[in-house]
Design an enzyme around this catalytic site. Structure first.
Site, PDB file in Angstrom:
ATOM      1  N   ARG A  20     -53.743 -21.139  90.330  1.00 53.72           N
ATOM      2  CA  ARG A  20     -55.010 -20.422  90.214  1.00 53.72           C
ATOM      3  C   ARG A  20     -54.882 -19.342  89.128  1.00 53.72           C
ATOM      4  O   ARG A  20     -54.791 -18.146  89.434  1.00 53.72           O
ATOM      5  CB  ARG A  20     -55.390 -19.803  91.550  1.00 53.72           C
ATOM      6  CG  ARG A  20     -55.577 -20.842  92.650  1.00 53.72           C
ATOM      7  CD  ARG A  20     -55.765 -20.165  94.004  1.00 53.72           C
ATOM      8  NE  ARG A  20     -55.905 -21.152  95.069  1.00 53.72           N
ATOM      9  CZ  ARG A  20     -56.011 -20.844  96.355  1.00 53.72           C
ATOM     10  NH1 ARG A  20     -55.985 -19.568  96.733  1.00 53.72           N
ATOM     11  NH2 ARG A  20     -56.125 -21.787  97.270  1.00 53.72           N
TER      12      ARG A  20
ATOM     13  N   ASP B  48     -55.592 -16.593  86.336  1.00 52.67           N
ATOM     14  CA  ASP B  48     -56.590 -15.525  86.347  1.00 52.67           C
ATOM     15  C   ASP B  48     -57.474 -15.549  85.110  1.00 52.67           C
ATOM     16  O   ASP B  48     -57.224 -16.288  84.150  1.00 52.67           O
ATOM     17  CB  ASP B  48     -55.893 -14.164  86.429  1.00 52.67           C
ATOM     18  CG  ASP B  48     -55.268 -13.913  87.790  1.00 52.67           C
ATOM     19  OD1 ASP B  48     -55.722 -14.526  88.771  1.00 52.67           O
ATOM     20  OD2 ASP B  48     -54.323 -13.106  87.857  1.00 52.67           O
TER      21      ASP B  48
ATOM     22  N   ARG C 122     -46.820 -10.872  84.608  1.00 55.54           N
ATOM     23  CA  ARG C 122     -47.375  -9.793  83.792  1.00 55.54           C
ATOM     24  C   ARG C 122     -46.735  -8.445  84.138  1.00 55.54           C
ATOM     25  O   ARG C 122     -46.520  -7.600  83.262  1.00 55.54           O
ATOM     26  CB  ARG C 122     -48.891  -9.747  83.962  1.00 55.54           C
ATOM     27  CG  ARG C 122     -49.595 -10.977  83.372  1.00 55.54           C
ATOM     28  CD  ARG C 122     -51.037 -11.078  83.843  1.00 55.54           C
ATOM     29  NE  ARG C 122     -51.792  -9.882  83.498  1.00 55.54           N
ATOM     30  CZ  ARG C 122     -52.993  -9.614  84.006  1.00 55.54           C
ATOM     31  NH1 ARG C 122     -53.562 -10.446  84.881  1.00 55.54           N
ATOM     32  NH2 ARG C 122     -53.629  -8.514  83.640  1.00 55.54           N
TER      33      ARG C 122
END
Length: 261
Positions: free
Chosen positions: A58, A60, A207
């Protein structure tokens, strides 16, 4: 109904992530899954109930993919190459089907994954390049790559990565195993490229790891601060999250025996 596995590439710049988001049964934003659903159902002559494309990851808003994997069932048997070509004629230009194969009826794009590989591109130019702004993160401060290279092995192995999970993480455990953590220097492009492989990753984990590594490279953190962060299990101490624009889903690994030859 035959089941198909597809490898999908997309430019995530104009998508609000992969997964369809609905309100009162209506899609709220443009998503990769939404576009795939429309194309697959159009190819299948709009069956009832509608076909739902299932994705492995999934991603972003703003995240890109070279190797996202999805599966879907069709109401009739089509050769995989015909499915690939047909879908590519129906999809918008920021999505491409790279490969289609038939798989076993119990194959699941998300639950059958063994590992994933991601890359993260960082532009080190002094100002943001307008032609890279959607495709790299940007870090204009001094970086000592040797410090980053020293820090990277601290991520390897099985650890509780609670300090590297964003607040939206909904998984039952924050324990993950990382098997590869590298950095490649591209001086001609003024870029660093981080590569991570692991059995799975937490929400925003990559990240956040990149943000910590950049701060280590800049001297704002101790070279082995990752060891401390893993031990304290406190997201607030990791702070900086690198922007979504530099993140790429490179490849998802499965057992090749799951494919029907």
């Amino acid at each position: 109904m035959p089941r198909y596995k597809a490898v999908v590439a997309y430019d995530g710049s104009e998508f609000f992530g992969f997964q369809v988001q609905t309100k009162n049964g209506v899609e709220r934003q443009r998503t990769v899954q939404g576009e795939l659903n429309r194309a697959v159902n159009q190819m299948a002559k709009q069956p009832t109930p509608a076909i739902k494309v299932v994705g492995a990851s999934r991603t972003d808003t703003g995240v890109h993919a070279f190797g996202q994997v999805v599966h879907f069932d069709l109401p009739f048997d089509i050769q995989p190459e015909g499915v690939r070509k047909g879908l590519n004629t129906l999809l918008p230009r920021d999505i491409m089907i790279k490969q289609v194969t038939k798989v076993a009826d119990d194959f699941h794009a998300r639950f059958n994954t063994h590992a994933k590989r991601y890359s993260y591109r960082v532009s080190t130019q002094d100002f943001t390049d307008p032609f890279k702004r959607h495709y790299t993160g940007h870090f204009q401060w001094r970086l000592d790559v040797a410090r980053i290279q020293t820090a990277l092995p601290d991520l390897l192995g099985e650890h509780d990565f609670a300090s590297f999970a964003a607040s939206g993480n909904q998984t039952a455990t924050t324990v993950r195993t990382i098997t590869r953590a590298d950095v490649i220097v591209k001086p001609e492009a003024q870029e660093l490229v981080f590569i991570f492989e692991g059995n799975a990753f937490l929400y925003n984990q990559i990240r956040i790891m990149v943000g910590v590594l950049l701060e280590i490279g800049n001297g704002r953190r101790d070279v082995h601060d990752i060891v401390r962060l893993i031990a304290v299990k406190d997201r607030e101490q990791a702070r900086f999250t690198a922007p979504a624009s530099g993140l790429y889903l490179e490849e998802i690994y499965y057992d090749t025996a799951e494919e029907i030859k």
